[in-house]
Design an enzyme around this catalytic site. Structure first.
Site, PDB file in Angstrom:
ATOM      1  N   GLY A 165      34.256  36.626  31.057  1.00  0.00           N
ATOM      2  CA  GLY A 165      35.005  37.750  30.501  1.00  0.00           C
ATOM      3  C   GLY A 165      35.741  38.588  31.529  1.00  0.00           C
ATOM      4  O   GLY A 165      36.471  39.510  31.179  1.00  0.00           O
ATOM      5  N   HIS A 166      35.585  38.263  32.825  1.00  0.00           N
ATOM      6  CA  HIS A 166      36.188  39.098  33.882  1.00  0.00           C
ATOM      7  C   HIS A 166      36.775  38.242  34.987  1.00  0.00           C
ATOM      8  O   HIS A 166      36.217  38.172  36.072  1.00  0.00           O
ATOM      9  CB  HIS A 166      35.125  40.030  34.470  1.00  0.00           C
ATOM     10  CG  HIS A 166      35.681  41.185  35.237  1.00  0.00           C
ATOM     11  ND1 HIS A 166      35.884  41.162  36.595  1.00  0.00           N
ATOM     12  CD2 HIS A 166      36.074  42.411  34.832  1.00  0.00           C
ATOM     13  CE1 HIS A 166      36.353  42.323  36.998  1.00  0.00           C
ATOM     14  NE2 HIS A 166      36.474  43.099  35.952  1.00  0.00           N
ATOM     15  N   PHE A 167      37.791  37.597  34.856  1.00  0.00           N
ATOM     16  CA  PHE A 167      38.687  37.424  33.726  1.00  0.00           C
ATOM     17  C   PHE A 167      38.778  35.930  33.446  1.00  0.00           C
ATOM     18  O   PHE A 167      38.707  35.153  34.406  1.00  0.00           O
ATOM     19  CB  PHE A 167      40.065  37.998  34.061  1.00  0.00           C
ATOM     20  CG  PHE A 167      40.006  39.482  34.413  1.00  0.00           C
ATOM     21  CD1 PHE A 167      39.946  40.437  33.408  1.00  0.00           C
ATOM     22  CD2 PHE A 167      39.993  39.908  35.726  1.00  0.00           C
ATOM     23  CE1 PHE A 167      39.905  41.795  33.723  1.00  0.00           C
ATOM     24  CE2 PHE A 167      39.943  41.264  36.043  1.00  0.00           C
ATOM     25  CZ  PHE A 167      39.893  42.205  35.044  1.00  0.00           C
ATOM     26  N   VAL A 208      37.138  37.229  38.693  1.00  0.00           N
ATOM     27  CA  VAL A 208      37.004  38.208  39.767  1.00  0.00           C
ATOM     28  C   VAL A 208      35.655  38.900  39.598  1.00  0.00           C
ATOM     29  O   VAL A 208      35.300  39.332  38.500  1.00  0.00           O
ATOM     30  CB  VAL A 208      38.139  39.257  39.706  1.00  0.00           C
ATOM     31  CG1 VAL A 208      37.933  40.347  40.733  1.00  0.00           C
ATOM     32  CG2 VAL A 208      39.493  38.591  39.893  1.00  0.00           C
TER      33      VAL A 208
END
Length: 155
Positions: free
Chosen positions: A58-60, A65
């Site tokens: 989810g990041h990203f 990252v």
């Protein structure tokens, strides 16, 4: 074991010993090894960043990252290991709570495949409160830095 022996400079602390020293566990254990530890002075933590970290989907999704808060948390965990080593066996398993985070700067992204070296230096210690300066580096390049303080407490 005498207190002086408990707090001697050590060249390396492996993951099994880290888990005896601090209560963090997956997915929040963010230090794989500690090297060059000098009680009450400094330590270098190592975090091998892999694509399997739970925050990357989810990041990203298209450009993974490591979140800045996780980098600062890895600094705090390295500092907690330094505190426990400095205080000896009676401090093992105690909680080290953040009190302040100041001067946080994120210079470059930390990505899967990076090996992050987390440098922490003790700036001050008064009773249960410790203040540190931390830097996260990859391949010798500064990725993030912060000044933070924490308090060691019983569970």
């Amino acid at each position: 074991m005498a207190a002086a022996e408990d707090t001697a400079s050590v060249s390396s602390v492996d993951i099994l010993r880290i888990m005896e020293m601090i209560p963090h566990r997956y997915p929040m254990l963010l230090v794989d090894k500690v090297v060059n530890m000098k009680p009450r002075v400094s330590a270098v933590g190592i975090k091998n960043v892999t694509i399997n970290e739970p925050y990357f989907p989810g990041h990203f999704p298209t450009q993974p990252v490591m979140p800045g808060v996780m980098i600062v948390e890895s600094m705090a965990q390295t500092a907690a290991i330094l505190v426990v080593n400095s205080l000896g066996k009676e401090a093992e398993g105690k909680l080290v709570y953040f009190m302040t985070i100041d001067e946080a700067r994120f210079r470059k992204p930390v990505q899967p495949g990076d090996q992050m070296h987390i440098h922490v230096d003790c700036l001050k210690q008064r009773g249960p409160v410790w203040k540190f300066r931390g830097e996260a580096k990859v391949d010798g390049k500064l990725m993030a830095e912060a000044v933070f303080s924490a308090m060691i407490m019983d569970k």
